[in-house]
Design an enzyme around this catalytic site. Structure first.
Site, PDB file in Angstrom:
ATOM      1  N   CYS A  78     101.261-117.422 -10.759  1.00  0.00           N
ATOM      2  CA  CYS A  78     101.137-117.714 -12.202  1.00  0.00           C
ATOM      3  C   CYS A  78     102.290-116.917 -12.891  1.00  0.00           C
ATOM      4  O   CYS A  78     103.339-117.133 -12.848  1.00  0.00           O
ATOM      5  CB  CYS A  78      99.982-117.383 -12.736  1.00  0.00           C
ATOM      6  SG  CYS A  78      99.734-118.191 -14.528  1.00  0.00           S
ATOM      7  N   HIS A 171      95.922-119.776  -9.536  1.00  0.00           N
ATOM      8  CA  HIS A 171      95.205-118.513  -9.384  1.00  0.00           C
ATOM      9  C   HIS A 171      94.363-118.412  -8.066  1.00  0.00           C
ATOM     10  O   HIS A 171      93.304-118.518  -8.203  1.00  0.00           O
ATOM     11  CB  HIS A 171      94.696-117.878 -10.422  1.00  0.00           C
ATOM     12  CG  HIS A 171      95.428-117.608 -11.618  1.00  0.00           C
ATOM     13  ND1 HIS A 171      95.681-116.337 -11.768  1.00  0.00           N
ATOM     14  CD2 HIS A 171      95.629-118.439 -12.729  1.00  0.00           C
ATOM     15  CE1 HIS A 171      96.525-116.090 -12.988  1.00  0.00           C
ATOM     16  NE2 HIS A 171      96.467-117.510 -13.578  1.00  0.00           N
ATOM     17  N   GLU A 173      93.500-115.971  -6.108  1.00  0.00           N
ATOM     18  CA  GLU A 173      92.803-114.686  -6.091  1.00  0.00           C
ATOM     19  C   GLU A 173      91.492-114.933  -6.944  1.00  0.00           C
ATOM     20  O   GLU A 173      90.610-113.961  -6.877  1.00  0.00           O
ATOM     21  CB  GLU A 173      93.816-113.599  -6.706  1.00  0.00           C
ATOM     22  CG  GLU A 173      93.834-113.589  -8.185  1.00  0.00           C
ATOM     23  CD  GLU A 173      94.941-114.534  -8.860  1.00  0.00           C
ATOM     24  OE1 GLU A 173      95.124-114.511 -10.134  1.00  0.00           O
ATOM     25  OE2 GLU A 173      95.428-115.394  -8.064  1.00  0.00           O
TER      26      GLU A 173
END
Length: 200
Positions: A78, A171, A173
């Site tokens: 991002c 994202h 994560e």
């Protein structure tokens, strides 16, 4: 492997957690000395303008660019992708590291209220779809000749690789899926093996 997570702003804890789950003990990189100590770096999502200001304030900006240009593997998600890109189409005066040959549009998929999730097919990490989370995500507008597109969404690349750089509009994560981070760790291992061969 000495893996760092750029720890000045953004989704830092999430990257630290998923890297631990992937089998490494990452370090929180907050200054130039800590940057110099790692072999690879994850650059999290967050607010790109704030991250740029802090990187410069902590005298990490040029050092980070030099490390990446020298081959340090990086995973940028991002806002991290925005920092790497050569051009930001819709914010003329925003600086960037200019190391990844792409142009991006900030918030290209909408504002926070337009956040969404979608299944992506990423052949490099396996046959099962990857559930991607898009939050104020940058949209890739163009890519250079050395950039490999690993997957697309709605006609635009959203996961790309250029040599030692892996960058995602979304994202990874924020999910429990470790595959993109494990793919990155394989990049780090391969880079380390290349250095060892040169040292022989």
């Amino acid at each position: 492997m000495k893996i760092g997570v750029l720890g000045i702003q953004g989704a830092i804890q999430e990257h630290l957690s998923i890297l631990r789950n992937a089998g490494v003990e990452p370090s929180w990189v907050k200054d130039r000395k800590e940057l110099d100590s790692v072999e690879a770096l994850a650059m999290p999502g967050g607010e790109s303008t704030t991250m740029i200001k802090l990187l410069k304030r902590f005298e990490m900006w040029e050092a980070l660019r030099n490390r990446i240009e020298d081959g340090m593997p990086v995973l940028a998600t991002c806002a991290g992708m925005i920092l790497l890109s050569k051009k930001i189409e819709n914010v003329v005066n925003q600086d960037s590291l200019g190391v990844l040959d792409i142009s991006v549009k900030r918030n290209g998929y909408g504002r926070q209220i337009n956040s969404f999730e979608v299944d992506l097919q990423i052949d490099e990490i396996g046959p099962e779809p990857f559930r991607a989370v898009f939050i104020r995500a940058p949209k890739i507008e163009s890519i250079g000749g050395e950039v490999r597109v690993l997957t697309c969404y709605d006609g635009s690349p959203v996961l790309v690789r250029q040599n030692n750089m892996l960058a995602a509009s979304f994202h990874p994560e924020l999910t429990g899926d470790l595959r993109i981070h494990r793919y990155f760790l394989k990049m780090v291992e391969a880079a380390g093996q290349s250095i060892e061969k040169c040292a022989e």
